[in-house]
Design a protein around this motif. Structure first.
Motif, PDB file in Angstrom:
ATOM      1  N   CYS A   1       0.827  -1.219   0.000  1.00 49.89           N
ATOM      2  CA  CYS A   1       0.000   0.000   0.000  1.00 49.89           C
ATOM      3  C   CYS A   1       0.853   1.257   0.000  1.00 49.89           C
ATOM      4  CB  CYS A   1      -0.941  -0.001   1.210  1.00 49.89           C
ATOM      5  SG  CYS A   1      -2.292  -1.201   1.095  1.00 49.89           S
ATOM      6  N   LEU A   2       2.071   1.167   0.474  1.00 51.20           N
ATOM      7  CA  LEU A   2       2.978   2.316   0.480  1.00 51.20           C
ATOM      8  C   LEU A   2       3.962   2.281  -0.684  1.00 51.20           C
ATOM      9  CD1 LEU A   2       3.794   2.424   4.301  1.00 51.20           C
ATOM     10  CD2 LEU A   2       2.256   3.944   3.054  1.00 51.20           C
ATOM     11  N   VAL A   3       4.432   1.086  -1.019  1.00 49.24           N
ATOM     12  CA  VAL A   3       5.468   0.959  -2.047  1.00 49.24           C
ATOM     13  C   VAL A   3       4.939   1.325  -3.426  1.00 49.24           C
ATOM     14  CG1 VAL A   3       6.879  -0.726  -3.287  1.00 49.24           C
ATOM     15  CG2 VAL A   3       6.867  -0.707  -0.795  1.00 49.24           C
ATOM     16  N   VAL A   4       3.753   0.797  -3.798  1.00 53.48           N
ATOM     17  CA  VAL A   4       3.233   1.011  -5.153  1.00 53.48           C
ATOM     18  C   VAL A   4       2.968   2.497  -5.438  1.00 53.48           C
ATOM     19  CG1 VAL A   4       1.354   0.500  -6.745  1.00 53.48           C
ATOM     20  CG2 VAL A   4       2.342  -1.328  -5.356  1.00 53.48           C
ATOM     21  N   PRO A   5       2.170   3.198  -4.615  1.00 54.51           N
ATOM     22  CA  PRO A   5       1.976   4.627  -4.914  1.00 54.51           C
ATOM     23  C   PRO A   5       3.251   5.446  -4.754  1.00 54.51           C
ATOM     24  CG  PRO A   5       0.950   4.047  -2.817  1.00 54.51           C
ATOM     25  CD  PRO A   5       1.353   2.765  -3.466  1.00 54.51           C
ATOM     26  N   GLY A   6       4.102   5.078  -3.795  1.00 57.88           N
ATOM     27  CA  GLY A   6       5.355   5.801  -3.628  1.00 57.88           C
ATOM     28  C   GLY A   6       6.267   5.643  -4.833  1.00 57.88           C
ATOM     29  N   ALA A   7       6.379   4.413  -5.356  1.00 62.13           N
ATOM     30  CA  ALA A   7       7.227   4.177  -6.516  1.00 62.13           C
ATOM     31  C   ALA A   7       6.684   4.902  -7.737  1.00 62.13           C
ATOM     32  CB  ALA A   7       7.329   2.676  -6.787  1.00 62.13           C
ATOM     33  N   TYR A   8       5.352   4.889  -7.912  1.00 55.68           N
ATOM     34  CA  TYR A   8       4.759   5.571  -9.068  1.00 55.68           C
ATOM     35  C   TYR A   8       4.974   7.084  -8.973  1.00 55.68           C
ATOM     36  CZ  TYR A   8       1.325   7.338 -12.371  1.00 55.68           C
ATOM     37  OH  TYR A   8       0.711   8.012 -13.405  1.00 55.68           O
ATOM     38  N   ALA A   9       4.788   7.646  -7.778  1.00 57.26           N
ATOM     39  CA  ALA A   9       4.969   9.091  -7.605  1.00 57.26           C
ATOM     40  C   ALA A   9       6.418   9.492  -7.855  1.00 57.26           C
ATOM     41  CB  ALA A   9       4.531   9.509  -6.210  1.00 57.26           C
ATOM     42  N   LEU A  10       7.363   8.719  -7.336  1.00 56.31           N
ATOM     43  CA  LEU A  10       8.772   9.055  -7.519  1.00 56.31           C
ATOM     44  C   LEU A  10       9.228   8.834  -8.955  1.00 56.31           C
ATOM     45  CD1 LEU A  10      10.210   7.513  -4.236  1.00 56.31           C
ATOM     46  CD2 LEU A  10       9.962   9.935  -4.761  1.00 56.31           C
ATOM     47  N   SER A  11       8.561   7.946  -9.673  1.00 52.56           N
ATOM     48  CA  SER A  11       8.945   7.664 -11.048  1.00 52.56           C
ATOM     49  C   SER A  11       8.321   8.632 -12.041  1.00 52.56           C
ATOM     50  CB  SER A  11       8.555   6.225 -11.417  1.00 52.56           C
ATOM     51  OG  SER A  11       8.808   5.947 -12.776  1.00 52.56           O
ATOM     52  N   ARG A  12       7.077   9.087 -11.778  1.00 50.39           N
ATOM     53  CA  ARG A  12       6.321   9.833 -12.784  1.00 50.39           C
ATOM     54  C   ARG A  12       6.005  11.278 -12.404  1.00 50.39           C
ATOM     55  NH1 ARG A  12       7.728   6.270 -15.797  1.00 50.39           N
ATOM     56  NH2 ARG A  12       6.373   5.140 -17.260  1.00 50.39           N
ATOM     57  N   ARG A  13       6.158  11.646 -11.165  1.00 49.28           N
ATOM     58  CA  ARG A  13       5.759  12.987 -10.728  1.00 49.28           C
ATOM     59  C   ARG A  13       6.969  13.799 -10.300  1.00 49.28           C
ATOM     60  NH1 ARG A  13       2.114  11.466 -13.189  1.00 49.28           N
ATOM     61  NH2 ARG A  13      -0.063  11.156 -12.548  1.00 49.28           N
ATOM     62  N   LYS A  14       6.899  15.093 -10.539  1.00 49.28           N
ATOM     63  CA  LYS A  14       7.921  16.033 -10.088  1.00 49.28           C
ATOM     64  C   LYS A  14       7.320  16.890  -8.976  1.00 49.28           C
ATOM     65  CE  LYS A  14      10.601  14.656 -13.465  1.00 49.28           C
ATOM     66  NZ  LYS A  14      11.789  13.819 -13.209  1.00 49.28           N
ATOM     67  N   PHE A  15       7.957  16.911  -7.819  1.00 52.92           N
ATOM     68  CA  PHE A  15       7.434  17.687  -6.701  1.00 52.92           C
ATOM     69  C   PHE A  15       8.600  18.130  -5.818  1.00 52.92           C
ATOM     70  CE2 PHE A  15       7.143  13.147  -5.863  1.00 52.92           C
ATOM     71  CZ  PHE A  15       7.844  13.009  -4.677  1.00 52.92           C
ATOM     72  N   ILE A  16       8.316  19.102  -4.971  1.00 50.54           N
ATOM     73  CA  ILE A  16       9.342  19.648  -4.076  1.00 50.54           C
ATOM     74  C   ILE A  16       9.794  18.573  -3.087  1.00 50.54           C
ATOM     75  CG2 ILE A  16       9.826  21.391  -2.325  1.00 50.54           C
ATOM     76  CD1 ILE A  16       7.774  23.178  -3.674  1.00 50.54           C
ATOM     77  N   GLY A  17      11.093  18.424  -2.951  1.00 51.09           N
ATOM     78  CA  GLY A  17      11.643  17.451  -2.016  1.00 51.09           C
ATOM     79  C   GLY A  17      11.809  16.061  -2.592  1.00 51.09           C
ATOM     80  N   ARG A  18      11.489  15.886  -3.884  1.00 48.47           N
ATOM     81  CA  ARG A  18      11.593  14.554  -4.490  1.00 48.47           C
ATOM     82  C   ARG A  18      13.019  14.026  -4.415  1.00 48.47           C
ATOM     83  NH1 ARG A  18      13.032  12.857  -9.577  1.00 48.47           N
ATOM     84  NH2 ARG A  18      12.106  10.868 -10.299  1.00 48.47           N
ATOM     85  N   ARG A  19      13.979  14.855  -4.759  1.00 49.32           N
ATOM     86  CA  ARG A  19      15.374  14.410  -4.755  1.00 49.32           C
ATOM     87  C   ARG A  19      15.835  14.048  -3.352  1.00 49.32           C
ATOM     88  NH1 ARG A  19      20.468  17.842  -7.311  1.00 49.32           N
ATOM     89  NH2 ARG A  19      22.045  16.195  -7.052  1.00 49.32           N
ATOM     90  N   GLN A  20      15.424  14.841  -2.363  1.00 50.75           N
ATOM     91  CA  GLN A  20      15.808  14.548  -0.986  1.00 50.75           C
ATOM     92  C   GLN A  20      15.205  13.223  -0.510  1.00 50.75           C
ATOM     93  OE1 GLN A  20      14.849  17.478  -2.127  1.00 50.75           O
ATOM     94  NE2 GLN A  20      16.719  18.695  -1.818  1.00 50.75           N
TER      95      GLN A  20
END
Length: 368
Positions: free
Chosen positions: A168-187
């Motif tokens: 429940c955490l890995v799937v949306p987290g992986a998709y967000a980090l792979s496809r979305r750009k947001f503040i703090g992503r790199r950190q």
């Protein structure tokens, strides 16, 4: 649902392929022998293939020898092959399945009587279910079986919530980090890499503090709390792994689905997840193994009644001796589900660790 149907179809194909492999091998050998006899195939080619096959077989047998040794120790009845002074024996002197029977215990489904009341009457129909006896331990001289079934249930009730919570955490987290750009992503990505590298050792170092916290809030003997801890430790590495796999899926597939009118949730469910099934299978197995095989934290936090299989296996070791036959039988029975899962999921694991989401797929059409 398309993801589940795809996985079910491939598992079916794997099972059919496994069943038909001997027949296909026999046909290929006959075809090769006929080709050599007619001079259509050079005899060097089958000999080369045979040599490579025999070499690979020798390597596999060498790698599997420790497992065979443990099996012989379990079948010996006393575990004598481990501490024998007469050299290594490849076959047990007096083979016995009693250690395995001791591990499994009784496998009996008792009979039940089911009553069905007839409306507007004082009568009832009573049905009796048959008693199903798969294994009676007393027939093999076992009077006090192990607690394997209880440990097995405890491990399931720890591993399954671990998988559910982590996915429940890995799937949306992986998709967000792979496809979305947001503040703090790199950190966040750097933090995940840091936790991936030092998370396990840090967890052991903080075990005393973790135990203190769990005791203070009354969760020191809770399997669900242990699952939450396992899920938390599994999230960084598996999120990074799945994110890296999703990076290999072309963005054009999502764009095509959006142009066809698919909403955002459908893009994820019917484009990203089906194309990520190898990565998902790898992550699912890794998270399951986290809850299934972890020993140190489980032994520290759980009470005797909630021991999982690794802790139950360790409990067989006494201060001055080890019942090697029972220990070996317990270990093999404990490891069997893991080996079966890996054999059927080997294709997905290899694909999931290849860090490439695409090897060629067709464009999918969607209707709004």
């Amino acid at each position: 649902m398309s993801l589940l149907r795809s996985v079910a179809r491939e598992l079916k194909d794997d099972a059919v392929g496994l069943a038909t492999t001997p027949v296909d091998t026999y046909r290929e050998m006959r075809y090769t022998a006929e080709g050599v006899r007619k001079g259509e195939i050079s005899p060097v080619r089958p000999l080369k293939t045979l040599g490579i096959t025999l070499g690979a077989l020798v390597v596999v047998l060498a790698l599997l020898f420790p497992i065979y040794w443990i099996l012989i120790s379990a079948l010996s009845g006393s575990g004598g092959s481990i501490y024998s002074v007469n050299g290594l024996r490849l076959l047990p002197e007096n083979p016995s399945v009693q250690p395995f029977v001791w591990v499994l215990g009784d496998l009996i489904v008792p009979s039940y009587r089911v009553g069905l009341a007839i409306p507007f009457t004082d009568s009832a129909l009573v049905f009796g279910t048959p008693r199903l006896e798969f294994l009676d331990a007393s027939d093999y001289g076992v009077t006090s079986p192990s607690g394997f079934k209880r440990f097995f249930w405890n491990s399931l009730t720890v591993a399954i919530p671990t998988v559910i919570l982590s996915m429940c955490l890995v799937v949306p987290g992986a998709y967000a980090l792979s496809r979305r750009k947001f503040i703090g992503r790199r950190q966040i990505l750097f933090g995940y890499v840091l936790l991936t590298q030092v998370g396990g050792g840090l967890g052991i170092a903080l075990l005393i503090g973790l135990y203190t916290v769990f005791v203070q809030i009354g969760l020191n003997d809770s399997k669900l709390a242990l699952s939450v801890y396992y899920a938390a430790t599994a999230v960084p590495f598996n999120t990074w792994l799945l994110k890296t796999y999703m990076d290999g899926i072309p963005v054009s597939y999502e764009e095509a689905a959006v142009v066809d009118g698919a909403p955002a949730w459908r893009v994820v469910v019917e484009v990203i997840l089906p194309l990520s099934k190898a990565g998902l299978a790898t992550v699912l197995i890794f998270t399951f193994l986290t809850g299934w095989t972890e020993f140190v934290v489980a032994q520290t936090l759980l009470g005797t009644e909630n021991y999982t299989l690794p802790v139950g296996l360790f409990s067989l070791v006494s201060e001055y001796s080890v019942p090697w036959a029972r220990f070996s039988a317990f270990a093999l029975t404990f490891a069997s589900p893991i080996m079966l899962v890996y054999l059927f999921a080997q294709r997905y694991i290899e694909g999931g660790l290849s860090f490439g989401g695409m090897e060629g797929s067709s464009r999918r059409r969607f209707s709004s």
